[in-house]
Design an enzyme around this catalytic site. Structure first.
Site, PDB file in Angstrom:
ATOM      1  N   HIS A 130       0.811  -1.220   0.000  1.00 26.09           N
ATOM      2  CA  HIS A 130       0.000   0.000   0.000  1.00 26.09           C
ATOM      3  C   HIS A 130       0.842   1.268   0.000  1.00 26.09           C
ATOM      4  CE1 HIS A 130      -3.397  -2.692   0.772  1.00 26.09           C
ATOM      5  NE2 HIS A 130      -4.008  -1.790   0.034  1.00 26.09           N
ATOM      6  N   ASN A 164      -4.954  -6.813  -6.841  1.00 22.20           N
ATOM      7  CA  ASN A 164      -3.802  -6.883  -5.921  1.00 22.20           C
ATOM      8  C   ASN A 164      -3.977  -8.031  -4.943  1.00 22.20           C
ATOM      9  OD1 ASN A 164      -3.215  -4.483  -7.198  1.00 22.20           O
ATOM     10  ND2 ASN A 164      -4.011  -3.216  -5.551  1.00 22.20           N
ATOM     11  N   ARG A 189     -10.186   4.679  -1.018  1.00 25.95           N
ATOM     12  CA  ARG A 189      -9.765   3.787   0.075  1.00 25.95           C
ATOM     13  C   ARG A 189     -10.050   4.493   1.406  1.00 25.95           C
ATOM     14  NH1 ARG A 189      -5.576   2.230  -3.928  1.00 25.95           N
ATOM     15  NH2 ARG A 189      -5.429  -0.037  -3.966  1.00 25.95           N
ATOM     16  N   ARG A 197       1.711 -10.183  -0.961  1.00 26.05           N
ATOM     17  CA  ARG A 197       2.018  -9.011  -1.802  1.00 26.05           C
ATOM     18  C   ARG A 197       3.020  -8.070  -1.136  1.00 26.05           C
ATOM     19  NH1 ARG A 197      -3.771  -5.742  -1.495  1.00 26.05           N
ATOM     20  NH2 ARG A 197      -2.616  -3.889  -2.102  1.00 26.05           N
ATOM     21  N   ARG A 232     -15.116   2.751  -0.913  1.00 26.65           N
ATOM     22  CA  ARG A 232     -15.024   1.405  -0.334  1.00 26.65           C
ATOM     23  C   ARG A 232     -15.086   1.532   1.183  1.00 26.65           C
ATOM     24  NH1 ARG A 232      -9.660  -1.944  -1.415  1.00 26.65           N
ATOM     25  NH2 ARG A 232      -8.743  -0.450   0.013  1.00 26.65           N
ATOM     26  N   GLU A 245     -12.023  -9.790  -4.804  1.00 31.42           N
ATOM     27  CA  GLU A 245     -10.577  -9.825  -4.545  1.00 31.42           C
ATOM     28  C   GLU A 245     -10.171 -11.072  -3.768  1.00 31.42           C
ATOM     29  OE1 GLU A 245      -9.359  -6.423  -2.196  1.00 31.42           O
ATOM     30  OE2 GLU A 245     -11.198  -6.449  -1.037  1.00 31.42           O
TER      31      GLU A 245
END
Ligand code: PEP
Ligand code: MG
Length: 550
Positions: free
Chosen positions: A195, A460, A302, A471, A338, A437
């Protein structure tokens, strides 16, 4: 004057955000200061050192308070105000004094011991507010120690434009940076889909991650050049390298000028299929870049960064103000917010969650919301109230079942009923969507499509969970294959299932910002792509070259 080539150090990592810059390094050293106990007979001299260090610490805290107040808001700035008050707390100061005089020790040791004692005492208290202050005492004591041992020198300040280097950066550190003073960001570890990296891209700041542990505090204050396109930092660059970078910089600027011509054009394929090209944001301040780059909406706000900005939960009013501002600024264009996706690398002190063995697979996002009805409903109320001021949509993250959607929608209905009863206006038909996701959501997307108005594919996380590759872990970079056939097959199936159910489907993971994938995504039938603001025009260009139907 630059040094000879022999002195230049080249460190290679992964380029996160393109661009070439030259400037001085500010290395952010987050390690706790090392403290040794030394005997000191001259207690008066040690007490004077403490007083001097307090003056420096107070000046730093005042500067941080004012900067945060202006750029982030009063709730976040309050942390520094509290620390200013603690600095003059009588009990804390007496404790330091008693240790210096009573034990005949150096000031650094006395501050460290007093800090430990207060931290322990506060963290064992019942009261949530007081418990949260234990971290402030720790921060304050570390700051005082740095002021005492001279580690708080000028080069660690953000004065002037700097290349920010660090071992790693957390998302909250990244988002709180004063972007007007950051030339570039470079970290020793980190992956390009972490992030912190995504934020750098959103902010349009040239960034490189994973250059290795050679990047250290020793380079604080050194001159460097960063090539965010190729993922390289040159420390103390020689003349030849600078000339090459200069030429490359000119090429990049030329390309940017070409792409800029796409501003104001609608986004469509060569054969005329309209694609909604949106942008991702992490906060209100990113909207400027969204508008400057002519995105047609916001495909992912976000919202969790509102929760990461301070030590207390963001109130309904704080959230309402943020969503309203974005909705109004976008002037009727769709803004998909979101609901908070706290967890994994995005930790929020205000939620007081226990540390986890495996946070990426842990207590995260919708799971926290469904277990904490009050916190969730506060966000939903803020969103519905703000929906009266633009075209908002809601999206739930980390969904794995239809049951979760139904429960979330049940809370939505409760909120709507409350607002109706209170006579507060809101958009009755606000769209509700989910992120796809998790592999579970992708596989049952035919079922989930019946519950919502839209999907947005989060590649992602979908990549990390499908390939079983963290990740965040730079060591796994060579295995992290965003083009893996399993992913492509899943994306295609999600698109087909959405369309079969009559809903639209977008993609807001970093894959959308990858020009190599534009053609494939369009042909697969994607309706919307949401990218980093700085990539909007580049992707618009790619879409215009694509034949949707071939
Ligand atoms: C994703 O997982 O692709 C996504 C867009 O969400 P985030 O990167 O915030 O986890
Ligand atoms: Mg995600």
């Amino acid at each position: 004057m630059w040094k000879e080539a022999a002195f230049m150090i080249k460190l290679k990592g992964s380029g996160v955000c393109s661009g070439i810059v030259i400037g001085k390094i500010t290395y952010i050293d987050r390690s706790a200061p090392e403290v040794r106990m030394l005997r000191s007979e001259d207690s008066d001299a040690e007490l004077q050192r403490v007083e001097k260090a307090k003056v420096t610490a107070l000046a730093q805290l005042t500067e941080l308070y004012e900067k945060t107040l202006e750029e982030v808001g009063s709730e976040s700035a309050e942390i520094f105000n509290i620390q200013r008050m603690m600095l003059n707390d009588r009990d804390y100061n007496n404790a330091v004094k008693n240790i210096i005089v009573g034990d005949k020790v150096n000031a650094e040791y006395a501050v460290a011991v007093a800090g430990d004692n207060f931290e322990m005492m506060l963290s064992s208290m019942q009261d949530d507010y007081m418990r949260a202050r234990s971290a402030d005492v720790r921060d304050l004591s570390d700051r005082l120690i740095r002021c005492l041992n001279g580690k708080a020198q000028e080069d660690n300040s953000f004065a002037g434009k700097r290349i920010i280097c660090a071992f790693d950066l957390t998302p909250s550190e990244t988002v709180q940076m004063d972007r007007s003073n950051v030339l570039a960001m470079v970290t020793a570890v980190g992956s390009s889909v972490s992030h912190a990296a995504i934020l750098a891209r959103t902010m349009g700041i040239p960034a490189v991650v994973g250059v290795g542990r050679k990047l250290s505090a020793d380079y604080n204050g050194e001159m460097a050049a960063v090539d965010g396109t190729d993922g390289v930092i040159y420390i103390d660059p020689d003349e030849k390298t600078l000339a090459e970078l200069e030429a490359k910089h000119k090429e990049e600027l030329k390309h940017r000028e070409v792409v800029k011509k796409l501003k104001g054009r609608s986004t469509a394929t060569r054969d005329g299929r309209k694609i909604n090209l949106y942008a991702n944001i992490s906060g209100v301040s990113d909207v400027e870049a969204v508008i400057a780059n002519d995105a047609e909406g916001i495909g992912l706000f976000r919202s969790e960064f509102l929760y990461m900005a301070g030590k207390d939960l963001p109130s309904e009013e704080t959230q309402f103000a943020a969503y309203k501002k974005v909705a109004e600024a976008m002037g009727g264009k769709r803004v998909i917010v979101r609901t908070m996706d706290i967890g994994a690398d995005k930790q929020a002190d205000c939620l007081g969650l226990e540390p986890e063995e495996n946070p990426a697979m842990g207590y995260r996002a919708i799971r926290i919301c469904l277990n904490n009805k009050d916190i969730f409903k506060t966000q939903l109320r803020a969103l519905y109230r703000a929906s009266a001021y633009g075209k908002l949509a809601i999206m739930f993250p980390m969904i794995i079942s239809a049951g979760e959607i139904r429960t979330a929608k049940y809370f939505v209905e409760e909120v709507k009923a409350e607002l109706r009863a209170e006579g507060i206006p809101f958009d009755e038909d606000m769209e509700i969507g989910i992120m796809i996701e998790t592999p579970a959501a992708a596989v049952i997307s035919d079922t989930l499509a019946k519950e919502v108005d839209f999907f947005s594919i989060g590649t992602n996380d979908l990549t990390q969970y499908t390939l079983a590759i963290d990740r965040q872990n730079p060591v796994l970079g060579e295995f992290y294959d965003p083009y893996h056939p399993a992913l492509k097959r899943m994306i295609k199936e999600v698109i087909d299932n959405a369309h079969a159910a009559g809903i639209w489907v977008g993609l807001c993971g970093e894959l959308g910002s990858d020009p190599n994938m534009t053609d494939w995504l369009i042909k697969a039938g994607i309706d919307e792509i949401s990218v980093s603001p700085s990539m909007v025009l580049e992707i618009r260009g790619r879409i215009s070259e694509t034949e949707a139907s071939s």
